[in-house]
Write a protein that holds these residues in place. Sequence first.
Motif, PDB file in Angstrom:
ATOM      1  N   ASP A   1      -8.826   3.204  -2.820  1.00 16.82           N
ATOM      2  CA  ASP A   1      -7.591   3.558  -3.537  1.00 16.82           C
ATOM      3  C   ASP A   1      -8.019   5.094  -4.342  1.00 16.82           C
ATOM      4  O   ASP A   1      -9.258   5.229  -4.594  1.00 16.82           O
ATOM      5  CB  ASP A   1      -7.372   2.570  -4.576  1.00 16.82           C
ATOM      6  CG  ASP A   1      -6.303   1.496  -4.024  1.00 16.82           C
ATOM      7  OD1 ASP A   1      -6.244   1.430  -2.624  1.00 16.82           O
ATOM      8  OD2 ASP A   1      -6.109   0.613  -4.577  1.00 16.82           O
TER       9      ASP A   1
ATOM     10  N   THR B   1      -3.369   6.996  -1.959  1.00 15.59           N
ATOM     11  CA  THR B   1      -3.360   5.708  -1.596  1.00 15.59           C
ATOM     12  C   THR B   1      -3.706   4.662  -2.681  1.00 15.59           C
ATOM     13  O   THR B   1      -4.563   4.704  -3.062  1.00 15.59           O
ATOM     14  CB  THR B   1      -4.505   5.518  -0.362  1.00 15.59           C
ATOM     15  OG1 THR B   1      -4.415   6.615   0.814  1.00 15.59           O
ATOM     16  CG2 THR B   1      -4.562   4.265   0.430  1.00 15.59           C
TER      17      THR B   1
ATOM     18  N   THR C   1       1.374   5.294  -0.357  1.00 15.66           N
ATOM     19  CA  THR C   1       0.866   6.552   0.098  1.00 15.66           C
ATOM     20  C   THR C   1       1.792   7.658  -0.336  1.00 15.66           C
ATOM     21  O   THR C   1       2.826   7.622  -0.757  1.00 15.66           O
ATOM     22  CB  THR C   1       0.461   6.679   1.381  1.00 15.66           C
ATOM     23  OG1 THR C   1       1.712   6.825   2.323  1.00 15.66           O
ATOM     24  CG2 THR C   1      -0.452   5.600   1.862  1.00 15.66           C
TER      25      THR C   1
ATOM     26  N   VAL D   1       0.936  -1.084   0.108  1.00 16.08           N
ATOM     27  CA  VAL D   1      -0.027   0.025  -0.134  1.00 16.08           C
ATOM     28  C   VAL D   1       1.025   1.205   0.069  1.00 16.08           C
ATOM     29  O   VAL D   1       1.662   1.589   1.131  1.00 16.08           O
ATOM     30  CB  VAL D   1      -1.095  -0.061   1.304  1.00 16.08           C
ATOM     31  CG1 VAL D   1      -1.727   1.308   1.091  1.00 16.08           C
ATOM     32  CG2 VAL D   1      -2.034  -1.273   1.161  1.00 16.08           C
TER      33      VAL D   1
END
Length: 129
Positions: free
Chosen positions: A54, A114, A27, A25
Amino acid sequence: MAAGTVSRDVRESDNDKAFIKVTWVLTTADPAGEQVAIPDFNDKTWTIGNAAGDAFGGATCSLQGVNASGDTLVTLNKAAGGTTATAAAAATINTIENTLFVAPVLTAVGVGATITVVLLARRPNILRN
């Protein structure tokens, strides 16, 4: 660095360990995925930004690889068309090169991004029908 979660529990593999799944993940605050070494899994399919929640926020995700730890990652190429393996929106990409280490990186971090990146890789299995 966004840690990759490695899972060998892919139901479709019939427990022959021919598949591996890695999830990162990324960011805006943590734009680089941790490198994983899976060179024996040479058929690599990446799903980028397709998870619930997302948001790209102007970010661009680049699929990268390198053959020596500590060297600078370079962008891999798409199997379809041979262009650079990048995505600014949700996408599924197969990559050509089989480097020792692979990782996704936000090359343009965007605002409030994200992005979930999932790599499903398959090991050649000559005994499989």
